[in-house]
Design a protein around this motif. Structure first.
Motif, PDB file in Angstrom:
ATOM      1  N   LEU A 174       0.879  -1.259  -0.029  1.00 16.55           N
ATOM      2  CA  LEU A 174      -0.013  -0.002   0.110  1.00 16.55           C
ATOM      3  C   LEU A 174       0.881   1.152   0.033  1.00 16.55           C
ATOM      4  O   LEU A 174       0.619   2.298  -0.487  1.00 16.55           O
ATOM      5  CB  LEU A 174      -0.952   0.151   1.249  1.00 16.55           C
ATOM      6  CG  LEU A 174      -2.092  -1.135   1.182  1.00 16.55           C
ATOM      7  CD1 LEU A 174      -2.981  -0.939   2.488  1.00 16.55           C
ATOM      8  CD2 LEU A 174      -3.148  -0.724   0.078  1.00 16.55           C
ATOM      9  N   LEU A 232      -4.318   4.605  -3.716  1.00 16.43           N
ATOM     10  CA  LEU A 232      -4.394   3.382  -2.781  1.00 16.43           C
ATOM     11  C   LEU A 232      -5.510   2.265  -3.157  1.00 16.43           C
ATOM     12  O   LEU A 232      -5.335   1.485  -2.845  1.00 16.43           O
ATOM     13  CB  LEU A 232      -4.994   4.205  -1.421  1.00 16.43           C
ATOM     14  CG  LEU A 232      -4.133   4.911  -0.490  1.00 16.43           C
ATOM     15  CD1 LEU A 232      -4.656   5.826   0.575  1.00 16.43           C
ATOM     16  CD2 LEU A 232      -2.932   4.024  -0.172  1.00 16.43           C
ATOM     17  N   LEU A 233      -6.832   2.945  -3.880  1.00 12.99           N
ATOM     18  CA  LEU A 233      -7.552   1.788  -4.263  1.00 12.99           C
ATOM     19  C   LEU A 233      -6.886   0.756  -5.273  1.00 12.99           C
ATOM     20  O   LEU A 233      -7.087  -0.410  -5.345  1.00 12.99           O
ATOM     21  CB  LEU A 233      -8.904   2.367  -4.753  1.00 12.99           C
ATOM     22  CG  LEU A 233     -10.180   1.442  -5.391  1.00 12.99           C
ATOM     23  CD1 LEU A 233     -10.424   0.816  -4.184  1.00 12.99           C
ATOM     24  CD2 LEU A 233     -11.123   2.440  -5.817  1.00 12.99           C
ATOM     25  N   ALA A 236      -4.671  -1.611  -3.458  1.00 12.77           N
ATOM     26  CA  ALA A 236      -5.372  -2.565  -2.448  1.00 12.77           C
ATOM     27  C   ALA A 236      -5.591  -3.862  -3.153  1.00 12.77           C
ATOM     28  O   ALA A 236      -5.543  -4.955  -2.479  1.00 12.77           O
ATOM     29  CB  ALA A 236      -6.941  -1.932  -2.030  1.00 12.77           C
ATOM     30  N   ALA A 239      -2.408  -5.670  -2.526  1.00 13.11           N
ATOM     31  CA  ALA A 239      -2.121  -5.928  -1.292  1.00 13.11           C
ATOM     32  C   ALA A 239      -3.183  -7.079  -0.786  1.00 13.11           C
ATOM     33  O   ALA A 239      -2.786  -7.914  -0.027  1.00 13.11           O
ATOM     34  CB  ALA A 239      -2.437  -4.672  -0.406  1.00 13.11           C
ATOM     35  N   TRP A 240      -4.444  -7.021  -1.260  1.00 15.90           N
ATOM     36  CA  TRP A 240      -5.328  -7.983  -0.839  1.00 15.90           C
ATOM     37  C   TRP A 240      -4.715  -9.738  -1.328  1.00 15.90           C
ATOM     38  O   TRP A 240      -4.637 -10.563  -0.811  1.00 15.90           O
ATOM     39  CB  TRP A 240      -6.693  -7.943  -1.622  1.00 15.90           C
ATOM     40  CG  TRP A 240      -7.738  -9.096  -1.064  1.00 15.90           C
ATOM     41  CD1 TRP A 240      -8.347  -9.790  -2.022  1.00 15.90           C
ATOM     42  CD2 TRP A 240      -8.175  -9.397   0.280  1.00 15.90           C
ATOM     43  NE1 TRP A 240      -8.950 -10.744  -1.212  1.00 15.90           N
ATOM     44  CE2 TRP A 240      -9.045 -10.456  -0.007  1.00 15.90           C
ATOM     45  CE3 TRP A 240      -8.114  -8.681   1.467  1.00 15.90           C
ATOM     46  CZ2 TRP A 240      -9.935 -10.841   1.123  1.00 15.90           C
ATOM     47  CZ3 TRP A 240      -8.624  -9.390   2.530  1.00 15.90           C
ATOM     48  CH2 TRP A 240      -9.469 -10.323   2.172  1.00 15.90           C
TER      49      TRP A 240
END
Length: 254
Positions: A174, A232-233, A236, A239-240
């Motif tokens: 992130l 950031l979206l 994400a 990152a997930w």
């Protein structure tokens, strides 16, 4: 020194016998005022042979002008700038003047609103293009982070082997996306305002009126915040994937 003339084209009557002398230059304002030569109203009457009293007290000047205007039909005022005293006057005065006299009244606020109405469709198209570019940028961040995640699989697996919890690895991904978004915001601001500065210089050179290219637009902070949120979206999703992947899967990629 210069002589006043009638009309903007060649062939207009000039007053060569009554030349004007420039006595000072005002500081640039970045507006149309930079292209104007400002003279006292009395000087225009004098050019046309209308005598004006050399010294008139300020308190009597207005009454003096009104009396002389009634006595001498050659003394005219061809334009007036009025300030409305009430909101009702702003709504009715322009229509009343245009319908009841040979004068023409124009409200700057109304004319600017009409101009922006004409340019509104073009502004909406530009905003649509900007939003499309913003979406493409978010997709680029998503693709870049996905590629970087594949290239850094060994580094992430090593972090896990050293005891780093999943949340630390997720925060690292992130943070990378946020840093990419911040870098894009800084670069976009520099390029956008730099281009606006160049356009302002061209306007000032050709039209005599520019604008402050480095002044933030009213909605610019929200646009910057939205850009960082999109970054950031976009980060994400990778990152997930990092969070869901188990340790054996990371080791199998080495």
């Amino acid at each position: 020194r210069f002589a006043g003339s009638h009309g903007l084209g060649e062939g207009g009557g000039a007053h060569e016998s009554h030349p004007f002398t420039v006595t000072g230059i005002l500081a640039p304002t970045g507006s149309v005022l930079d292209r104007l030569i400002v003279t006292p109203l009395e000087s225009v009457w004098q050019v046309h042979g209308v005598s004006v009293a050399a010294a008139v007290p300020d308190k009597d000047r207005h009454a003096h002008h009104e009396q002389d205007a009634h006595r001498d039909v050659g003394r005219e005022i061809t334009a007036l700038l009025l300030q409305y005293a009430t909101p009702l006057a702003a709504a009715t005065l322009q229509r009343h003047v245009n319908s009841q006299s040979q004068l023409q009244a124009a409200s700057p606020a109304a004319e600017l609103s009409r101009l922006f109405g004409y340019l509104g469709s073009g502004a909406q198209v530009i905003k649509g293009i900007a939003l499309a570019l913003l979406a493409i940028g978010a997709a680029g961040i998503f693709a870049g982070l996905g590629s970087a995640l594949s290239d850094r699989a060994a580094d992430l697996a090593l972090l896990r082997l050293l005891g780093a919890p999943r949340r630390v690895v997720v925060l690292a991904v992130l943070l990378q996306g946020l840093l990419l978004g911040i870098a894009g915001v800084i670069l976009g601001l520099a390029l956008g305002h730099g281009a606006a500065e160049r356009i302002s210089a061209l306007f000032a050179q050709r039209q005599g009126a520019g604008f402050d290219a480095w002044q933030a637009a009213p909605g610019e902070p929200w646009l910057l915040a939205g850009t960082l949120a999109l970054a950031l979206l976009a980060a994400a999703v990778p990152a997930w994937r990092v969070y869901r992947r188990a340790m054996p899967q990371w080791l199998a990629r080495l």
